[in-house]
Design an enzyme around this catalytic site. Structure first.
Site, PDB file in Angstrom:
ATOM      1  CG  HIS A 110     -66.671 -18.920 -41.123  1.00 27.75           C
ATOM      2  ND1 HIS A 110     -68.025 -19.127 -41.160  1.00 27.75           N
ATOM      3  CD2 HIS A 110     -66.122 -20.112 -40.814  1.00 27.75           C
ATOM      4  CE1 HIS A 110     -68.287 -20.399 -40.898  1.00 27.75           C
ATOM      5  NE2 HIS A 110     -67.134 -21.016 -40.684  1.00 27.75           N
ATOM      6  CG  HIS A 143     -37.958 -29.174 -31.097  1.00 23.71           C
ATOM      7  ND1 HIS A 143     -37.340 -29.985 -30.169  1.00 23.71           N
ATOM      8  CD2 HIS A 143     -39.242 -29.056 -30.689  1.00 23.71           C
ATOM      9  CE1 HIS A 143     -38.216 -30.337 -29.242  1.00 23.71           C
ATOM     10  NE2 HIS A 143     -39.378 -29.786 -29.532  1.00 23.71           N
ATOM     11  CG  HIS A 167     -60.133 -18.167 -41.945  1.00 22.68           C
ATOM     12  ND1 HIS A 167     -60.749 -17.088 -41.346  1.00 22.68           N
ATOM     13  CD2 HIS A 167     -59.086 -17.656 -42.635  1.00 22.68           C
ATOM     14  CE1 HIS A 167     -60.113 -15.981 -41.674  1.00 22.68           C
ATOM     15  NE2 HIS A 167     -59.076 -16.295 -42.457  1.00 22.68           N
ATOM     16  CB  CYS A 224     -70.172 -15.817 -44.059  1.00 21.61           C
ATOM     17  SG  CYS A 224     -68.662 -16.712 -43.677  1.00 21.61           S
ATOM     18  NE  ARG A 273     -50.298  -1.466 -12.846  1.00 27.78           N
ATOM     19  CZ  ARG A 273     -51.554  -1.311 -12.461  1.00 27.78           C
ATOM     20  NH1 ARG A 273     -52.090  -2.147 -11.612  1.00 27.78           N
ATOM     21  NH2 ARG A 273     -52.278  -0.318 -12.914  1.00 27.78           N
TER      22      ARG A 273
END
Ligand code: ZN
Ligand code: ZN
Length: 334
Positions: free
Chosen positions: A164, A293, A166, A44, A23
């Site tokens: 971070h 597509h 991205h 970072c 479930r």
């Protein structure tokens, strides 16, 4: 009763394991909540103030506050491919090789370290989608590039340890069989039916209704009939458009809302699972075909392909897409 289902576009089969079915709530129990992140981290490389730690930006969208940019695109410092190599194919005995020519870029989606698309405002998501388009159009001009893949890896299980926010773009001279084979199937479908298989698939999903997660003016999001993995969600443009670079400004605005909402539903409903999303788009030079597509596929990483999947390519999906879609439809997003 377990059930085989065929993907209309690729002709690949999956098994929907109704008996072994979990479930949707079970997945919420299994995963742990993400840890709180700070808005800025000094160590970072993608945080504001550390711009010198990445190669210079090839594209950016400026901002009024927080920092002087709101989206920044930089060449990938640790790229698997290099744009300064030859594209010449060479035989080595019976084996074929070529230098690893290609373009790899990182789209830094926001200056804020602690956001993700599900928690950003729609305006920021629009900027990211516009950056994708600009880079797509620019890279498509490069000689010898035949395929552009834009994707996002979120979390360690999806292949990234970088926190971070991205996404990435990788452009290759090679169109591999994994990409080409479904295109060929789409061409055969067009030749026999006289219509685009993806347009037909969207129409059919809209008619059957039960697997739709969200429908907007320009897009349809659904857990497709032959989903390979639990909660796999595709977002198709309703307008027949082979390549992502052809997205209109109205569609960018609409897709930002749809993408953000679907990712928020997955985040809230399944306790922020790691995920990959990929934009599948026609090869460069095939942007006018009537049988290709573009679309987006989001794959939450909540199961691992095992021996049978590896051996056959037939995935056993333990959450029927009807149940996954119903569950996601009902998750409320503020
Ligand atoms: Zn950061
Ligand atoms: Zn179509």
């Amino acid at each position: 009763m377990p059930e085989f289902r065929q993907n209309l576009a690729t002709k690949e089969w999956v098994i929907v394991a109704w008996e072994r079915a979990k479930r949707p709530h079970d997945f919420q129990k299994d995963s742990e909540l993400p840890k709180e992140l700070p808005p800025l981290r000094e160590d970072c490389p993608f945080c504001p103030g550390n711009e010198s730690k990445t190669p210079p930006a090839v594209f950016s969208i400026s901002a009024r506050n927080v920092s002087d940019w709101s989206v920044r695109v930089v060449p990938n410092k640790f790229a698997a491919l290099n744009p300064n190599l030859s594209t010449k194919r060479e035989q080595r005995g019976k084996f074929l090789r070529a230098d690893g020519f290609g373009i790899a870029e990182v789209i830094i989606e926001t200056p804020l370290h602690n956001l993700t698309i599900a928690t950003m405002d729609a305006e920021q998501v629009q900027k990211i989608l516009r950056a994708y388009k600009q880079r797509y159009l620019e890279v498509a001009q490069s000689k010898n590039i035949n395929l552009i893949t834009i994707f996002r890896n979120f979390g360690v299980r999806a292949g990234t340890s970088l926190e971070h926010p991205h996404s990435q773009l990788i452009a290759t001279p090679i169109i591999p069989p994994h990409v080409r084979d479904p295109f060929q199937q789409a061409m055969y479908y067009y030749d026999s039916q006289g219509s685009c298989v993806y347009c037909d698939m969207v129409k059919e999903e809209l008619e059957q209704k039960e697997r739709i997660v969200l429908e907007s003016k320009h897009f349809v999001a659904a857990c497709p009939f032959a989903s390979r993995t639990p909660f796999e969600t595709r977002i198709w443009p309703k307008r027949h458009t082979p390549a992502y670079g052809q997205i209109s400004e109205a569609e960018v605005a609409d897709l930002a809302y749809v993408l953000k909402t679907v990712l928020a539903k997955i985040r809230i409903g399944l306790n922020a699972p790691h995920y990959n999303y990929v934009i599948r788009s026609a090869p460069i030079g095939d942007e006018d075909t009537r049988y290709l597509h573009w679309y987006m596929v989001i794959i939450p990483k909540i199961t691992t392909p095992a021996g049978f999947e590896i051996g056959t390519g037939i995935y056993i999906n333990v959450v029927p897409p009807e149940q996954a879609a119903k569950y996601l439809r009902e998750v409320e997003v503020k």
